[in-house]
Write an enzyme that holds these catalytic residues in place. Structure first.
Site, short mmCIF file in Angstrom:
data_model
loop_
_atom_site.label_atom_id
_atom_site.label_comp_id
_atom_site.label_asym_id
_atom_site.label_seq_id
_atom_site.Cartn_x
_atom_site.Cartn_y
_atom_site.Cartn_z
N ASP A 305 0.85 -1.19 0.00
CA ASP A 305 0.00 0.00 0.00
C ASP A 305 0.89 1.25 0.00
OD1 ASP A 305 -2.52 1.06 -0.30
OD2 ASP A 305 -2.90 1.26 1.85
N GLY A 324 -1.06 7.77 4.85
CA GLY A 324 -0.19 7.01 3.95
C GLY A 324 1.21 6.78 4.48
#
Length: 416
Positions: A305, A324
């Site tokens: 990811d 993130g």
């Protein structure tokens, strides 16, 4: 160009050479010979300490910045990072500007395939501008090379839109992704809703937000048929919901981000925004449930990811920081903290089939698509190990096990 790989231990259960130490001679990207010892002239000879070799690794969820956010990451440096981290193929999310919601954008991203040996497999936006209003040009994007359709971290608000997407995509065997979060429940939360968020005064995202969305999506899939992928699940109950759906025969797959297996919400104590991800880091109970889901085969694949975020969006108050973490560089070393080398390699290659990628077996005459690595080397991950332009890694100062030597794919050898 001829390349000779010396004394490499093969990690590929499908191959007759599995767990054998062999020499491999390559000629212009094809395997010319495999033997215990090869004495041949070559343009390049690869000899490394404790050299191991597997099928090239695949990551089903990668973000770069280009086009539009080159300050986060360019395609050139992003692909170099992927190659040096051991990945020969990546599924690239539609997070640029403009959003990749039509065939011209897909063709632009595909044009970078093969750089540093890495094959780019674009994920097309499911809806126009990823606004969850109208379906994008799915069929045109499929014909241009997209491997799946997703609005990345944006949930599909309208259940009828998901229904229509699943029905329509069946006409061309399209894989639809649905991010598992009900925003009406998650609202403006930024951490897992539990003891830690309460203690720290952070607004919470309850596990219910994920599990409710998954339940909805699975009901729709059961009604429509089609192929559904649920990316980056994060709770123990999500594993159970998907397990039950698979028992019913639904064509559903799912992934988990590697950082969800290693870290928990206890890491938020210092308000370090590198630990702010979506879905949020959950509890140790959830992490154990996810690991069990991988061991049992309920969770189909892992992903880094990988999401580069520049420092201006991370060096702010935790609640205002962007979601993130980068993860390409640490994927293998982090997985080996939990699983055996063979299992780690399985998890890094298993997603290829679901996303329609070719899976070659190590045999003479086959095209080379290898990752080279040493599974035993231990080290502490520091900023000097970061290859990405953005430095937002939650793995900093974490001890890892396993170093990548490079990849051989698409007629290129890229050394780490």
């Amino acid at each position: 160009m001829k390349i000779l790989i010396k004394s490499a231990t093969v990690v590929q259960p499908e191959s007759k050479y599995h767990q054998q130490k062999v020499d491999i001679l390559l000629d212009n990207g094809k395997i010319e010979k495999i033997d215990k010892s090869i004495a041949a002239k070559a343009d390049q000879t690869i000899e490394k300490e404790n050299l191991h070799l597997s099928l090239g690794w695949f990551d089903s969820s990668v973000c770069f910045g280009e086009p539009g956010y080159e300050e986060r990451e360019t395609l050139d440096n992003g692909l170099k990072t992927a190659a040096k981290s051991g990945f020969t193929s990546i599924a690239l999310n539609p997070t640029g500007n403009p959003i990749a919601d039509q065939s011209t954008s897909i063709k632009f991203l595909k044009s970078h395939s093969g750089e540093y040996g890495v094959e780019v497999h674009p994920v097309g936006a499911l809806t126009v501008k990823s606004e969850s209003v109208d379906l994008a040009e799915l069929f045109d994007m499929k014909n241009s090379g997209t491997v799946s359709f997703s609005d990345y971290k944006k949930p599909i608000k309208n259940p009828n839109l998901l229904k229509i997407a699943l029905q329509y995509a069946q006409n061309f065997d399209g894989l639809v992704q649905s991010f598992p979060q009900e925003n009406a429940i998650a609202r403006n939360g930024c951490a897992h809703e539990d003891y830690q968020s309460t203690q720290l005064g952070l607004k919470g995202i309850p596990a219910l937000a994920e599990e409710l969305q998954i339940t909805r999506d699975l009901f729709i899939l059961e009604y429509t048929g089609g192929k559904l992928h649920i990316p980056t699940i994060s709770t123990e109950k999500s594993v159970q919901l998907i397990k039950e759906a698979k028992k019913k025969g639904l064509d559903v797959s799912c992934s988990v981000a590697i950082h969800q297996l290693v870290f928990t919400d206890e890491k938020l104590q210092n308000f370090d925004a590198n630990y702010k991800v979506l879905p949020p880091l959950r509890t140790s109970k959830d992490a154990k449930g996810l690991i069990k889901g991988l061991k049992d085969g309920v969770i189909d694949m892992v992903t880094t990811d990988h999401c580069p975020i520049d420092i201006e969006e991370k060096k702010v108050e935790f609640e205002n920081a962007a979601y993130g973490t980068i993860g390409l560089e640490t994927a293998f070393g982090a997985l080996q903290k939990i699983f055996s080398t063979e299992k780690a390699i399985e998890l890094l290659t298993k997603g290829r089939e679901r996303f329609g990628l070719n899976t070659s077996v190590l045999e003479e005459g086959a095209q080379a698509d290898f990752t080279l690595f040493n599974p035993e080397e231990k080290y502490t991950f520091t900023k000097n190990d970061i290859l990405s332009t953005s430095k937002n890694s939650m793995f900093l100062e974490t001890e890892l096990k396993g170093k990548v030597y490079g990849i051989i794919a698409n007629l290129k050898f890229t050394e780490a």
